[in-house]
Design an enzyme around this catalytic site. Structure first.
Site, PDB file in Angstrom:
ATOM      1  N   SER A 114      57.488  18.380  -8.013  1.00 50.04           N
ATOM      2  CA  SER A 114      58.810  18.434  -7.665  1.00 50.04           C
ATOM      3  C   SER A 114      59.144  18.025  -5.962  1.00 50.04           C
ATOM      4  O   SER A 114      58.230  18.274  -5.141  1.00 50.04           O
ATOM      5  CB  SER A 114      59.512  19.816  -7.735  1.00 50.04           C
ATOM      6  OG  SER A 114      60.636  19.958  -7.147  1.00 50.04           O
TER       7      SER A 114
ATOM      8  N   TYR B  47      59.195  29.599  -6.484  1.00 49.55           N
ATOM      9  CA  TYR B  47      59.301  28.224  -7.391  1.00 49.55           C
ATOM     10  C   TYR B  47      58.537  27.161  -6.798  1.00 49.55           C
ATOM     11  O   TYR B  47      57.588  26.530  -7.442  1.00 49.55           O
ATOM     12  CB  TYR B  47      60.594  27.768  -7.940  1.00 49.55           C
ATOM     13  CG  TYR B  47      60.671  26.643  -8.673  1.00 49.55           C
ATOM     14  CD1 TYR B  47      59.792  26.547  -9.965  1.00 49.55           C
ATOM     15  CD2 TYR B  47      61.156  25.393  -8.066  1.00 49.55           C
ATOM     16  CE1 TYR B  47      59.789  25.109 -10.575  1.00 49.55           C
ATOM     17  CE2 TYR B  47      60.862  24.269  -8.712  1.00 49.55           C
ATOM     18  CZ  TYR B  47      60.242  24.035 -10.017  1.00 49.55           C
ATOM     19  OH  TYR B  47      60.372  22.911 -10.599  1.00 49.55           O
TER      20      TYR B  47
ATOM     21  N   LYS C 181      54.663  25.107  -7.537  1.00 48.90           N
ATOM     22  CA  LYS C 181      54.489  23.587  -7.461  1.00 48.90           C
ATOM     23  C   LYS C 181      53.560  23.130  -6.615  1.00 48.90           C
ATOM     24  O   LYS C 181      52.536  22.424  -6.850  1.00 48.90           O
ATOM     25  CB  LYS C 181      55.753  22.949  -7.394  1.00 48.90           C
ATOM     26  CG  LYS C 181      56.612  22.965  -8.550  1.00 48.90           C
ATOM     27  CD  LYS C 181      55.910  22.389 -10.021  1.00 48.90           C
ATOM     28  CE  LYS C 181      56.780  23.135 -11.197  1.00 48.90           C
ATOM     29  NZ  LYS C 181      56.034  22.733 -12.348  1.00 48.90           N
TER      30      LYS C 181
END
Ligand code: NAD
Ligand code: UFG
Length: 337
Positions: free
Chosen positions: A124, A148, A152
């Site tokens: 992302s 989050y 990643k």
């Protein structure tokens, strides 16, 4: 060639399964349906006239992964399975770290055992630190502000280290910008549960009358109209980027991080106006305060994707707004109809 797609029943996964099937690949999906519905894959089968082998289990389960790898001759893994809500990740960080990292490591372990060496990872734009100049290029500073994002960035690091230790292991880390829109049939699309956090589902549900009005999170950013600017990318373009990544991974070794964005930034007001114009509907909105954690502008330098993968986004903002609305109108309650 058979591709294992984890999280294939989800928003980006279902669109990618459709493109893979249309391109002649065999598709095996592993999904525990924690944020999706089997109906998406049934519709992909309907749209393509081809079938998908679906296994419903948690991608952290090595034993069940082993049985999939022993039943199928997998050439490449596309790993979409993951939890993705930024706010929720702040409340339940351990759930996020465990789900997103253990699934990645379990896959790598089983891939090694079965000699499968091509891995496409859903990363992302959130892995870029906030001090970078726009547009963001792959060599920019990395750093995150929420669990989050860290899952990643840590996932990227794990995969990079594995490919350094084993030069045969080929990894493409795809850094998505803001995927929106839906397949042009309107049969598959984004189906968030509860009140949406992201802009486009909020807009479509407001246009439908399910939500009263949209709140624009701040109009005092240093952008052309003061509202936040993002690089919105049509989910079908994004899905096609994965096919190019599969081709690349099977022909090259090593680990490459590649942005999937358009290189064009649109403000929140741009999107509202484009949506209203394209679909001839009203999106009532009010201006509210900034949303904590947001920054003014995020958009990609997409040149590496063109150079290495021969991929660039083809669909524009009108296509994205039209297709998002077409999906929402045909499926006012998503797959839960
Ligand atoms: P999604 O929630 O629609 O799809 C994720 C799928 O993974 C769901 O079908 C869910 O049931 C499944 N899943 C989650 N954990 C699992 C597990 N442990 N085992 C098996 N299945 C599991 O999300 P999406 O928007 O399609 O995103 C796909 C990937 O792309 C995610 O990894 C996400 O973090 C990443 N990503 C998404 C965006 C975005 O804006 N949508 C942006 C950047 C990156
Ligand atoms: N916005 C509003 N009102 C809303 C929702 C969003 O004004 O109700 C604004 C936001 O402030 C932002 C823009 O619309 O300026 C886009 O917001 P989204 O929530 O749709 O997307 P983000 O850019 O915040 O985040 C998304 C994904 C993340 C991912 C990131 C990558 O949700 O998971 O893109 O850049 F990490």
């Amino acid at each position: 060639m058979t591709i294992l797609v984890t999280g294939g029943a989800g928003y980006i996964g279902s669109h990618t399964c459709l493109e893979l099937l249309n391109a002649g690949y065999q598709v095996v999906v592993v999904d525990n349906l924690c944020n999706s519905d089997m109906e998406s894959l049934k519709r992909v089968e309907q749209l393509t006239g081809k079938s998908i082998t679906m296994y419903q289990f948690d991608a952290r389960d090595e034993k069940q992964l082993e049985s999939v790898f022993s039943n199928h001759n997998i050439a490449c893994v596309i790993h979409f399975a993951g939890l993705k809500a930024v706010g929720e990740s702040v409340s339940i960080p351990l759930t996020y770290y465990h789900n997103n990292l253990v699934s990645t490591m379990a896959l790598c372990k089983v891939m090694k055992k079965y000699n499968v060496s091509n891995f496409i990872f859903s990363s992302s734009a959130t892995v870029y630190a906030q001090d970078n100049e726009m547009p963001l290029h792959e060599g920019g500073h990395l750093g995150c502000t929420n669990p989050y994002g860290w899952t990643k960035l840590m996932g990227e690091q794990i995969l990079k280290d594995i490919s350094l230790a084993d030069p045969a292991f080929s990894v493409v880390l795809l850094r998505y910008f803001n995927p929106i829109g839906a397949h042009q049939s309107g049969m598959i699309g984004e189906d968030p549960s509860g009140i949406p956090n992201n802009l486009l589902p909020y807009i479509t549900q407001t246009a439908l009358g399910r939500l009263e009005r949209l709140t624009v999170h701040g109009n005092d950013y240093d952008t052309k109209d003061g509202t936040g600017v993002r690089d919105y990318i049509h989910v079908v373009d994004l899905a096609r980027g994965h096919l190019k990544a599969v081709e690349y991974a099977t022909k090259h070794q090593g680990c490459e991080a590649i942005n999937l964005g358009t290189g064009v930034g649109y403000s929140v007001l741009d999107i509202i106006h484009a949506f209203e114009k394209e679909n001839d509907v009203q999106v009532p909105y009010v201006i509210g305060p900034r949303r904590p954690g947001d920054i003014g502008s995020v958009y990609a330098d997409p040149r590496k994707a063109l150079d290495l993968l021969g991929w660039e986004a083809k669909l524009g903002i009108a296509d994205m707004c039209r297709d998002a609305w077409n999906w929402q109108k045909q499926n006012p309650r998503g797959y839960r109809e």
